[in-house]
Enzyme design. Structure first.
Site, mmCIF file in Angstrom:
data_model
loop_
_atom_site.group_PDB
_atom_site.id
_atom_site.type_symbol
_atom_site.label_atom_id
_atom_site.label_comp_id
_atom_site.label_asym_id
_atom_site.label_seq_id
_atom_site.Cartn_x
_atom_site.Cartn_y
_atom_site.Cartn_z
ATOM 1 C CB CYS A 43 23.378 32.654 7.184
ATOM 2 S SG CYS A 43 22.114 33.166 6.096
ATOM 3 C CG HIS A 304 24.455 36.686 3.065
ATOM 4 N ND1 HIS A 304 25.428 35.460 3.309
ATOM 5 C CD2 HIS A 304 23.583 36.633 3.982
ATOM 6 C CE1 HIS A 304 24.611 34.975 4.271
ATOM 7 N NE2 HIS A 304 23.714 35.499 4.740
ATOM 8 C CB CYS A 334 22.912 35.936 12.709
ATOM 9 S SG CYS A 334 22.311 36.973 11.018
#
Length: 349
Positions: A43, A304, A334
């Site tokens: 990510c 996301h 994160c």
């Protein structure tokens, strides 16, 4: 023709074709001589490209670099393990590439959502806390869209849905408009029977991309450019894979130290909302005012796309600073495996 290199984040490249970053550059019409590298830090991939670009520029190796990320989560394929060597008698398994390579804690053989549950338990963050934060994320995002806060941040995309049909112009993220906030608190837990993380208070599965052009100060002066912001510092951190949710609380101090600043110098924060509990836990650990965190909403409401979000939140952070006459901002995200990245920017002009 001045662009020397491009770093683009992409997490699950299965089925995308060879060298995704190279494809992005060539299909964008840039010079064939532009060097390209695809970055996978899960990510945090998109943010890592900005850090790598900054290092390339600050070392004197490059003057103009593209940084960004992309992910089409709806096109990630299913896998047939064993098909290459042939199946034998009996049933076999189809593996979801999105879960397997993008959302699975391989070290503990569990979905990353279970790590979110562990975080909620450890920091005493309730289902009610998470739902309230998710509603706030949607409300902030909707308000930002309706007041034009995202207008200079979004590039409209033309999509042809059916052969022969008129192209559809997508100018807004689709998730905020489709939510039913009155139903949000009624959803069942997604990962544990008596859990607190739901599909509504977690980030969504999305297709998306983000990119920016980064230049040296020398290049900007020589070409009379007016940069939007300056990268002041950045940092990475890692801990136990289960604790990836709170790794930003380690990365942010490192980024601030690299920038020669303290938390008191930061006007606004972006903390990627992999789950609502991520933003809540890191705000708790860093003692942040939630009024200054994700002011235009976050990944719970906006989405996301995992390879892109690290770059996207930097662009959003700049716009938050601009809209609120702030100067210093910190973005953190994160990533699976127990890690995180953070970056500190200074709005210019």
């Amino acid at each position: 023709k001045d662009i020397e290199e491009a770093f683009m984040g992409n997490v699950v490249s299965s089925g995308v074709g060879q060298a995704p970053a190279r494809q992005a550059v060539i299909y964008a019409g840039l010079e064939l001589g532009t060097d390209c590298t695809t970055v996978n830090k899960v990510c945090a991939s998109g943010m890592k490209t900005v850090m790598l670009s900054s290092l390339a520029i600050s070392s004197g190796y490059r003057d103009v670099v593209i940084a960004g990320g992309m992910e089409s989560m709806s096109n990630i394929p299913y896998y047939l393990p064993g098909a290459r060597t042939g199946y034998r008698l009996g049933n076999n398994t189809v593996v979801d590439g999105l879960i397997n390579d993008g959302l699975w804690d391989i070290y503990n053989n569990q979905h990353m959502g279970n790590c979110g549950e562990a975080c909620a338990t450890k920091f005493n963050i309730t289902r009610e806390d998470q739902d309230a934060f998710a509603i706030q994320s949607y409300e902030r995002a909707t308000n930002a869209w309706n007041t034009g806060k995202f207008d200079n941040e979004v590039a409209p995309i033309s999509i042809t849905l059916k052969r022969g049909a008129e192209p559809t112009l997508v100018t807004r993220d689709e998730e905020p408009a489709g939510v039913k906030l009155d139903k949000l608190r009624t959803l069942k837990p997604a990962f544990m029977k008596d859990g607190t993380v739901t599909a509504a208070n977690a980030s969504k599965l999305n297709d998306g991309a983000a990119a920016m052009v980064m230049v040296s100060g020398k290049y900007a002066r020589e070409h009379n450019l007016k940069p939007l912001f300056k990268v002041r510092g950045f940092g990475d951190a890692a801990r136990d894979p289960v604790e990836f949710t709170v790794a930003p609380s380690d990365a942010v101090p490192r980024a601030l130290k690299h920038a020669g600043m303290s938390l008191n110098d930061v006007h606004f924060h972006e903390i990627n909302e992999a789950f609502s509990v991520v933003a809540l836990a890191n705000a708790q650990l860093l003692n942040l005012d939630l009024a200054k965190v994700n002011v235009h909403g976050g990944a719970v409401a906006l989405g996301h796309p995992i390879g892109a979000s690290g770059a996207r939140i930097i662009g959003t952070l700049y716009n938050v600073l601009k809209a609120n006459d702030g100067t210093i901002g910190c973005a953190s995200i994160c990533n699976g495996g127990g890690a995180a990245s953070a970056i500190v920017i200074e709005r210019l002009n």
